[in-house]
Motif scaffolding. Structure first.
Motif, mmCIF file in Angstrom:
data_model
loop_
_atom_site.group_PDB
_atom_site.id
_atom_site.type_symbol
_atom_site.label_atom_id
_atom_site.label_comp_id
_atom_site.label_asym_id
_atom_site.label_seq_id
_atom_site.Cartn_x
_atom_site.Cartn_y
_atom_site.Cartn_z
ATOM 1 N N ILE A 1 -9.508 3.092 -64.928
ATOM 2 C CA ILE A 1 -10.165 2.446 -65.804
ATOM 3 C C ILE A 1 -9.183 1.715 -66.718
ATOM 4 C CG2 ILE A 1 -11.474 2.504 -67.873
ATOM 5 C CD1 ILE A 1 -13.043 4.911 -66.613
ATOM 6 N N SER A 2 -7.983 2.018 -67.230
ATOM 7 C CA SER A 2 -7.093 1.461 -68.018
ATOM 8 C C SER A 2 -6.464 0.330 -67.020
ATOM 9 C CB SER A 2 -6.088 2.260 -68.314
ATOM 10 O OG SER A 2 -6.491 3.351 -69.237
ATOM 11 N N ALA A 3 -6.205 0.646 -65.797
ATOM 12 C CA ALA A 3 -5.721 -0.738 -64.897
ATOM 13 C C ALA A 3 -6.643 -1.605 -64.661
ATOM 14 C CB ALA A 3 -5.110 0.219 -63.497
ATOM 15 N N LEU B 1 -11.118 -7.245 -69.097
ATOM 16 C CA LEU B 1 -12.326 -6.652 -69.868
ATOM 17 C C LEU B 1 -12.002 -5.507 -70.559
ATOM 18 C CD1 LEU B 1 -14.499 -5.965 -66.796
ATOM 19 C CD2 LEU B 1 -14.875 -7.950 -68.453
ATOM 20 N N SER B 2 -12.940 -5.223 -71.440
ATOM 21 C CA SER B 2 -12.330 -3.923 -72.437
ATOM 22 C C SER B 2 -12.369 -2.785 -71.492
ATOM 23 C CB SER B 2 -13.485 -3.634 -73.385
ATOM 24 O OG SER B 2 -14.752 -3.440 -73.113
ATOM 25 N N LYS B 3 -11.949 -1.671 -71.983
ATOM 26 C CA LYS B 3 -11.873 -0.325 -71.263
ATOM 27 C C LYS B 3 -13.488 0.237 -71.058
ATOM 28 C CE LYS B 3 -7.449 1.564 -72.080
ATOM 29 N NZ LYS B 3 -6.838 2.819 -72.797
ATOM 30 N N THR B 4 -14.346 -0.020 -72.216
ATOM 31 C CA THR B 4 -15.719 0.411 -72.001
ATOM 32 C C THR B 4 -16.334 -0.314 -70.861
ATOM 33 O OG1 THR B 4 -15.804 0.746 -74.548
ATOM 34 C CG2 THR B 4 -17.892 0.427 -73.356
ATOM 35 N N ASP B 5 -16.157 -1.589 -70.812
ATOM 36 C CA ASP B 5 -16.757 -2.502 -69.745
ATOM 37 C C ASP B 5 -16.200 -2.106 -68.388
ATOM 38 O OD1 ASP B 5 -18.508 -3.826 -71.668
ATOM 39 O OD2 ASP B 5 -16.894 -5.501 -71.893
ATOM 40 N N SER B 6 -14.964 -1.752 -68.146
ATOM 41 C CA SER B 6 -14.340 -1.338 -67.072
ATOM 42 C C SER B 6 -14.865 -0.088 -66.685
ATOM 43 C CB SER B 6 -12.798 -1.141 -67.165
ATOM 44 O OG SER B 6 -12.269 -2.484 -67.430
ATOM 45 N N LYS B 7 -14.948 0.936 -67.676
ATOM 46 C CA LYS B 7 -15.626 2.358 -67.321
ATOM 47 C C LYS B 7 -17.211 1.931 -66.645
ATOM 48 C CE LYS B 7 -16.657 6.945 -69.181
ATOM 49 N NZ LYS B 7 -18.023 6.779 -68.252
ATOM 50 N N LYS B 8 -17.888 1.187 -67.166
ATOM 51 C CA LYS B 8 -19.294 0.884 -66.906
ATOM 52 C C LYS B 8 -19.251 0.125 -65.604
ATOM 53 C CE LYS B 8 -21.207 -0.051 -71.383
ATOM 54 N NZ LYS B 8 -21.999 -1.070 -72.324
ATOM 55 N N ALA B 9 -18.393 -0.648 -65.232
ATOM 56 C CA ALA B 9 -18.152 -1.140 -63.902
ATOM 57 C C ALA B 9 -17.900 -0.174 -62.718
ATOM 58 C CB ALA B 9 -17.156 -2.329 -63.880
ATOM 59 N N LEU B 10 -16.891 0.656 -63.085
ATOM 60 C CA LEU B 10 -16.472 1.397 -62.015
ATOM 61 C C LEU B 10 -17.495 2.705 -61.833
ATOM 62 C CD1 LEU B 10 -14.136 2.967 -60.473
ATOM 63 C CD2 LEU B 10 -13.582 4.104 -62.350
ATOM 64 N N ASP B 11 -18.304 3.056 -63.070
ATOM 65 C CA ASP B 11 -19.507 3.995 -62.802
ATOM 66 C C ASP B 11 -20.562 3.182 -62.064
ATOM 67 O OD1 ASP B 11 -18.067 5.915 -64.238
ATOM 68 O OD2 ASP B 11 -19.034 5.431 -65.980
#
Length: 88
Positions: free
Chosen positions: A7-9, A16-26
């Protein structure tokens, strides 16, 4: 690399923010999981292909008792890396 590091990478690479990256990964994981459960193939050009294959029933040996056991047939997910992903 674990999920938090991924997520950080993703956040650093995409801006993107980490929150948006987490949503995208999920969302990616959920979409691929749904496709696999439906028996579909997911092909990402340059990365690889996820597919479901059927493993037939077979005989195995219980390591603690050394007795033969029957291993049931099941479906498993297979990943075939693309040409750009193969390690050199």
């Amino acid at each position: 690399m674990n999920k938090a590091e991924l997520i950080s990478a993703m956040a650093a690479e995409s801006g993107l923010s980490k929150t948006d990256s987490k949503k995208a990964l999920d969302a990616f994981i959920a979409s691929v999981t749904k496709a696999m459960k439906a028996g579909d193939k997911v092909s990402l050009v340059g990365f690889g292909t996820f597919s479901v294959v059927e493993r037939g029933a077979r005989m195995g040996i219980n390591p603690s008792t050394k007795k033969p056991i029957e291993i049931a047939a099941k479906k498993v997910v297979k990943f075939k890396p693309g040409t750009e992903l193969t390690a050199e």
